[in-house]
Design an enzyme around this catalytic site. Structure first.
Site, PDB file in Angstrom:
ATOM      1  N   LYS A 176      13.632  10.649   8.077  1.00  0.00           N
ATOM      2  CA  LYS A 176      13.986  10.510   6.656  1.00  0.00           C
ATOM      3  C   LYS A 176      12.865  11.072   5.783  1.00  0.00           C
ATOM      4  CE  LYS A 176      13.546   7.796   3.177  1.00  0.00           C
ATOM      5  NZ  LYS A 176      13.621   8.772   2.077  1.00  0.00           N
ATOM      6  N   GLU A 251       0.623   5.139   7.938  1.00  0.00           N
ATOM      7  CA  GLU A 251      -0.356   6.089   7.392  1.00  0.00           C
ATOM      8  C   GLU A 251      -0.246   5.971   5.881  1.00  0.00           C
ATOM      9  OE1 GLU A 251      -2.430   7.845   9.141  1.00  0.00           O
ATOM     10  OE2 GLU A 251      -1.578   7.417  11.102  1.00  0.00           O
ATOM     11  N   CYS A 292      -3.392  12.660   0.179  1.00  0.00           N
ATOM     12  CA  CYS A 292      -3.849  11.312   0.547  1.00  0.00           C
ATOM     13  C   CYS A 292      -5.356  11.281   0.746  1.00  0.00           C
ATOM     14  CB  CYS A 292      -3.132  10.832   1.795  1.00  0.00           C
ATOM     15  SG  CYS A 292      -3.281  11.977   3.177  1.00  0.00           S
ATOM     16  N   GLU A 393      -5.428   4.177  -6.147  1.00  0.00           N
ATOM     17  CA  GLU A 393      -5.038   5.557  -5.854  1.00  0.00           C
ATOM     18  C   GLU A 393      -4.173   6.076  -7.011  1.00  0.00           C
ATOM     19  OE1 GLU A 393      -2.032   6.314  -2.839  1.00  0.00           O
ATOM     20  OE2 GLU A 393      -3.319   7.842  -1.960  1.00  0.00           O
TER      21      GLU A 393
HETATM   22  P1  NAP Z   1       6.289   6.078  -0.928  1.00  0.00           P
HETATM   23  O1  NAP Z   1       6.877   5.865  -2.250  1.00  0.00           O
HETATM   24  O2  NAP Z   1       5.717   4.910  -0.214  1.00  0.00           O
HETATM   25  O3  NAP Z   1       7.416   6.777  -0.051  1.00  0.00           O
HETATM   26  C1  NAP Z   1       7.169   7.263   1.251  1.00  0.00           C
HETATM   27  C2  NAP Z   1       8.478   7.347   1.989  1.00  0.00           C
HETATM   28  O4  NAP Z   1       8.992   6.030   2.157  1.00  0.00           O
HETATM   29  C3  NAP Z   1       9.547   8.134   1.249  1.00  0.00           C
HETATM   30  O5  NAP Z   1      10.372   8.822   2.170  1.00  0.00           O
HETATM   31  C4  NAP Z   1      10.331   7.020   0.573  1.00  0.00           C
HETATM   32  O6  NAP Z   1      11.634   7.402   0.260  1.00  0.00           O
HETATM   33  C5  NAP Z   1      10.324   5.971   1.648  1.00  0.00           C
HETATM   34  N1  NAP Z   1      10.581   4.612   1.195  1.00  0.00           N
HETATM   35  C6  NAP Z   1      10.437   4.085  -0.038  1.00  0.00           C
HETATM   36  N2  NAP Z   1      10.766   2.769  -0.029  1.00  0.00           N
HETATM   37  C7  NAP Z   1      11.148   2.475   1.243  1.00  0.00           C
HETATM   38  C8  NAP Z   1      11.599   1.299   1.898  1.00  0.00           C
HETATM   39  N3  NAP Z   1      11.719   0.134   1.250  1.00  0.00           N
HETATM   40  N4  NAP Z   1      11.906   1.356   3.203  1.00  0.00           N
HETATM   41  C9  NAP Z   1      11.775   2.513   3.891  1.00  0.00           C
HETATM   42  N5  NAP Z   1      11.346   3.667   3.326  1.00  0.00           N
HETATM   43  C10 NAP Z   1      11.024   3.650   2.020  1.00  0.00           C
HETATM   44  O7  NAP Z   1       5.140   7.178  -0.960  1.00  0.00           O
HETATM   45  P2  NAP Z   1       5.194   8.586  -1.674  1.00  0.00           P
HETATM   46  O8  NAP Z   1       5.039   8.363  -3.135  1.00  0.00           O
HETATM   47  O9  NAP Z   1       6.348   9.359  -1.167  1.00  0.00           O
HETATM   48  O10 NAP Z   1       3.898   9.265  -1.068  1.00  0.00           O
HETATM   49  C11 NAP Z   1       2.642   9.120  -1.608  1.00  0.00           C
HETATM   50  C12 NAP Z   1       1.812   8.156  -0.776  1.00  0.00           C
HETATM   51  O11 NAP Z   1       1.748   8.624   0.573  1.00  0.00           O
HETATM   52  C13 NAP Z   1       0.391   8.087  -1.254  1.00  0.00           C
HETATM   53  O12 NAP Z   1      -0.039   6.751  -1.256  1.00  0.00           O
HETATM   54  C14 NAP Z   1      -0.367   8.894  -0.209  1.00  0.00           C
HETATM   55  O13 NAP Z   1      -1.716   8.564  -0.093  1.00  0.00           O
HETATM   56  C15 NAP Z   1       0.407   8.562   1.017  1.00  0.00           C
HETATM   57  N6  NAP Z   1       0.168   9.558   2.061  1.00  0.00           N
HETATM   58  C16 NAP Z   1      -0.599   9.197   3.128  1.00  0.00           C
HETATM   59  C17 NAP Z   1      -0.881  10.131   4.126  1.00  0.00           C
HETATM   60  C18 NAP Z   1      -1.740   9.775   5.302  1.00  0.00           C
HETATM   61  O14 NAP Z   1      -1.878  10.596   6.196  1.00  0.00           O
HETATM   62  N7  NAP Z   1      -2.319   8.597   5.355  1.00  0.00           N
HETATM   63  C19 NAP Z   1      -0.369  11.425   4.015  1.00  0.00           C
HETATM   64  C20 NAP Z   1       0.424  11.753   2.905  1.00  0.00           C
HETATM   65  C21 NAP Z   1       0.678  10.803   1.929  1.00  0.00           C
HETATM   66  P3  NAP Z   1      11.980   7.959  -1.206  1.00  0.00           P
HETATM   67  O15 NAP Z   1      11.062   9.068  -1.493  1.00  0.00           O
HETATM   68  O16 NAP Z   1      13.365   8.392  -0.985  1.00  0.00           O
HETATM   69  O17 NAP Z   1      11.814   6.800  -2.119  1.00  0.00           O
END
Ligand code: NAP
Length: 499
Positions: A176, A251, A292, A393
């Site tokens: 997904k 992650e 990230c 962040e």
């Molecule tokens: P996010 O809002 O947490 O979303 C990540 C993924 O989870 C998306 O596919 C999102 O879908 C899905 N999601 C949201 N709510 C969910 C739920 N209740 N159950 C299951 N899946 C759910 O994060 P983001 O804004 O996309 O990404 C930014 C974050 O990712 C930042 O905090 C960044 O630091 C982190 N990140 C970490 C790494 C690492 O390697 N540690 C790498 C890249 C990014 P939708 O988009 O459809 O809502």
């Protein structure tokens, strides 16, 4: 994307069961770039069920490592064949420059090559059972049905860190991507079909995480969830999955310090000072800070701070913003209007907390950029660790500056975060460099460099940055169960109960 169905479930491409779609917006201009199918919870349940059937009843899990390795190499070949198309989709979807997207596709290819080679060299481990009649072996088997959830900042890259080891291990999966940036993953799933991935092994659904989440994570048919995204979502998923004792790898985010010592002057202008300014700048403003591991906290020795920060601010002001498809652009927009709102609210917060705004802090004035979600590289000087702008962040182009007077203070500041994803250290003193990188509690630490990684080395976080590792041998082990086989070649009665 083109009226064709975008969900792949059990080997069949189909539309969402309620016919729902979502507009995908190009953040560089706010225009609709594509319309894609928006999965419903029922589609998500179907996808998990298809992955379950493919794992339990298909032949995939029993394929030889040689077969799986060959498949991964084929996928890598196709990724290179389609590199330009995939890179363009990534740029239109995320806003990042085409140069960055091309690097992403090369990195995705490397991940498939790495796991193709690693899995081909895996061997079982024979252990001494203390009895010459017993052959005792430890083997690895696929963990089962995996749910792979990726974020929007590196859509295909983050997904590949999951799909490649999951395929190498012999798992089946539901992928997904983020609802905001699904285009490259849809194209990639079609490429997997072409490479010969058997039906049901990789299922693809896209749609709102909040809506699909329960079907994917509160589901006893799932054996493993690999999630990359924000801390709050990670917490929700871990809590939900605990009900079924489903293994979860998280992650999550980062608030990454970049420590700069005054001795960088000793290396001469070019490789010392200028290189440090350049790496701090790139480390925080690449992809408009939506990384990230972005080095968002500059922690700098007091004696050079004023001059260094002035140089940084001058360079930040010259960063060329624009559509990622324009080769002249050095950085693109933020991913959405909503995300820019969040970044702007952090800038207001920084000002109200008393940080000194010395660069950016506003949208660009260029009318050509008015339709996109651009935000100028922003620097706050005179920050301290009590400020939320230093601790949270922001995931945008915002650098905060803190100052230190000695090494111990630098390390204390560098570790003063609930996260622990990545950190950078710049010093010409080798002994100090080695001391400091060991003292920092972060998953990746760069010494005199910033931002690089390799598929062969583990990636992941300490603290609230997560609890698993991707890439490297550990990234494959996440998708494997370990089984001990005790084989007695000379069975005899145990003789314990004598009656
Ligand atoms: P996010 O809002 O947490 O979303 C990540 C993924 O989870 C998306 O596919 C999102 O879908 C899905 N999601 C949201 N709510 C969910 C739920 N209740 N159950 C299951 N899946 C759910 O994060 P983001 O804004 O996309 O990404 C930014 C974050 O990712 C930042 O905090 C960044 O630091 C982190 N990140 C970490 C790494 C690492 O390697 N540690 C790498 C890249 C990014 P939708 O988009 O459809 O809502």
């Amino acid at each position: 994307m083109d009226g064709d169905p975008d969900l792949c479930i059990g080997g069949a491409w189909r539309h969402a069961c309620d016919g729902g779609t979502r507009d995908i917006i190009n953040p560089a201009n706010g225009a609709v770039a594509a319309v894609v199918d928006e999965a419903t919870p029922q589609d998500a349940l179907d996808a998990v069920a298809a992955a379950r059937v493919a794992f339990d009843q298909g032949g995939w899990r029993a394929t030889s490592v040689a077969e799986r390795s060959a498949l991964l190499h084929r996928i890598a070949d196709l990724l290179q064949r389609d590199k330009e198309d995939l890179a363009r989709l990534e740029t239109v979807d995320t806003g990042k420059t085409l140069a960055e997207s091309r690097i992403d596709i090369d990195d995705v290819t490397s991940v498939f090559r790495y796991y193709a080679n690693l899995v081909a060299s895996e061997a079982e481990r024979v252990v001494d059972a203390g009895d010459p009649a017993v052959i005792s072996r430890v083997i690895r088997e696929p963990i089962g049905v995996c749910v792979l959830i990726a974020p929007w900042n590196y859509p295909l890259l983050q997904m590949s860190w999951k799909v490649a080891p999951a395929l190498a291990a012999g798992c089946t999966m539901v992928a997904k991507p983020s609802e905001v940036t699904p285009l490259s993953t849809i194209a990639f799933a079609k490429l997997l079909d072409e490479a010969g991935v058997p039906p049901g092994v990789v299922n693809l659904i896209q749609g709102s995480g909040a809506t699909l989440g329960p079907a994917l994570t509160d589901n006893p048919q799932v054996d493993f969830i690999s999630f990359t995204g924000g801390l709050a979502t990670g917490r929700t998923i871990a809590r939900t999955a605990a009900e079924h004792v489903t293994k979860v790898a998280l992650e999550l985010g980062g608030k990454n310090p970049h420590l700069v010592f005054a001795d960088i002057r000793d290396a001469g202008r070019e490789s010392g000072w200028d290189a440090a300014v350049d790496h701090v700048l790139t480390g925080v403003f690449l992809h408009s800070g939506q990384v990230c591991s972005a080095g968002t906290r500059l922690i700098i020795e007091e004696s050079i701070a004023d001059e260094f920060v002035a140089d940084l601010a001058a360079r930040a002001a010259t960063i060329r913003m624009g559509d990622g498809l324009d080769p002249a652009s050095e950085t693109g927009p933020l991913v959405s209007a909503q995300h820019r709102d969040k970044v702007e609210s952090y800038v207001r917060l920084g000002i109200s907390e008393g940080a000194q705004l010395i660069a950016g802090g506003c949208r660009p004035e260029d009318p050509v950029l008015a339709g996109g979600y651009f935000y100028r590289p922003t620097i706050f000087d005179r920050c301290d660790r009590s400020m939320r702008i230093v601790q949270e962040e922001t995931f945008g182009p915002i650098l905060t500056v803190e100052r230190f007077t000695d090494e111990a203070e630098a390390v204390t500041l560098g570790n003063d975060t609930e996260y622990g994803l990545a950190a950078g250290v710049r010093t010409t003193d080798t002994a100090r460099g080695e001391r400091v990188v060991r003292a920092l509690r972060h998953g990746t630490v760069w010494l005199n460099d910033f931002g690089y990684y390799t598929a062969a080395a583990e990636w992941g976080g300490f603290g609230r940055s997560g609890n698993g590792r991707e890439l490297g041998p550990t990234g494959l082990a996440e998708y494997q169960e370990i089984k001990h086989i005790w084989h007695n070649t000379a069975p005899a009665a145990a003789g314990w109960f004598t009656g």
